[in-house]
Motif scaffolding. Sequence first.
Motif, PDB file in Angstrom:
ATOM      1  N   ARG A   1       0.834  -1.210   0.000  1.00 46.18           N
ATOM      2  CA  ARG A   1       0.000   0.000   0.000  1.00 46.18           C
ATOM      3  C   ARG A   1       0.867   1.258   0.000  1.00 46.18           C
ATOM      4  N   ILE A   2       1.967   1.222   0.729  1.00 47.07           N
ATOM      5  CA  ILE A   2       2.888   2.362   0.745  1.00 47.07           C
ATOM      6  C   ILE A   2       3.460   2.598  -0.647  1.00 47.07           C
ATOM      7  N   LEU A   3       3.858   1.536  -1.317  1.00 50.88           N
ATOM      8  CA  LEU A   3       4.435   1.675  -2.657  1.00 50.88           C
ATOM      9  C   LEU A   3       3.406   2.192  -3.663  1.00 50.88           C
ATOM     10  N   THR A   4       2.131   1.850  -3.497  1.00 53.36           N
ATOM     11  CA  THR A   4       1.077   2.388  -4.357  1.00 53.36           C
ATOM     12  C   THR A   4       0.949   3.895  -4.161  1.00 53.36           C
ATOM     13  N   GLY A   5       1.012   4.354  -2.921  1.00 55.67           N
ATOM     14  CA  GLY A   5       0.962   5.790  -2.642  1.00 55.67           C
ATOM     15  C   GLY A   5       2.159   6.531  -3.211  1.00 55.67           C
TER      16      GLY A   5
END
Length: 192
Positions: free
Chosen positions: A121-125
Amino acid sequence: MHDTPHDPTQTKRPDLPLLELFLGFAKISVTGFGMILPWARRLIVEDKKWLTADEFNETYSLAQFLPGPNVVNMSVVFGSRMRGPAGAAVALLGLIGPPALIATALSALYAIYGDVDVLRRILTGIAAAAIGLMIAVIVKMAEPLLRKLLAPAPLVLIATFLTVGVARWPLVSTLLVLAPASIALAFWWQRR
């Protein structure tokens, strides 16, 4: 009277210390996560004022036309322009050295923790933020071109967007047609 075309490979700045050139590109590379063009432009044009916005666009255009990663080419062309072969080597080392060390360390950590859902999820942001940065730099780079609404540059910009972005024509075919057309239009514009 028209501006004289600027050759982005000719200006030398022997007063620019090699260490400052290295540190500038090292700063660009470690602050520009994934999308370093916005950071390169900010440092080179806005912070250090090593180039004007038009000179940056010209230099980046040359770098983009060369084979290989655009920003790597930019570091070599810019470094060479500022300090010759030593400047090219130092700028390149500043650009790729620190991230290579960081990427090696982080890839080892990712191999261990890459399956953690929170990390995904962090990498998507981060990807969304990188796209936003790219849109911002595109707007800044287009501004000097669009100020000259009757010049050929905005016409080529629009033609490129329509052929590649909308019509989905292959990039190589589009470049083979639009690059010579752009050169011819610019030459004609300067001569008229």
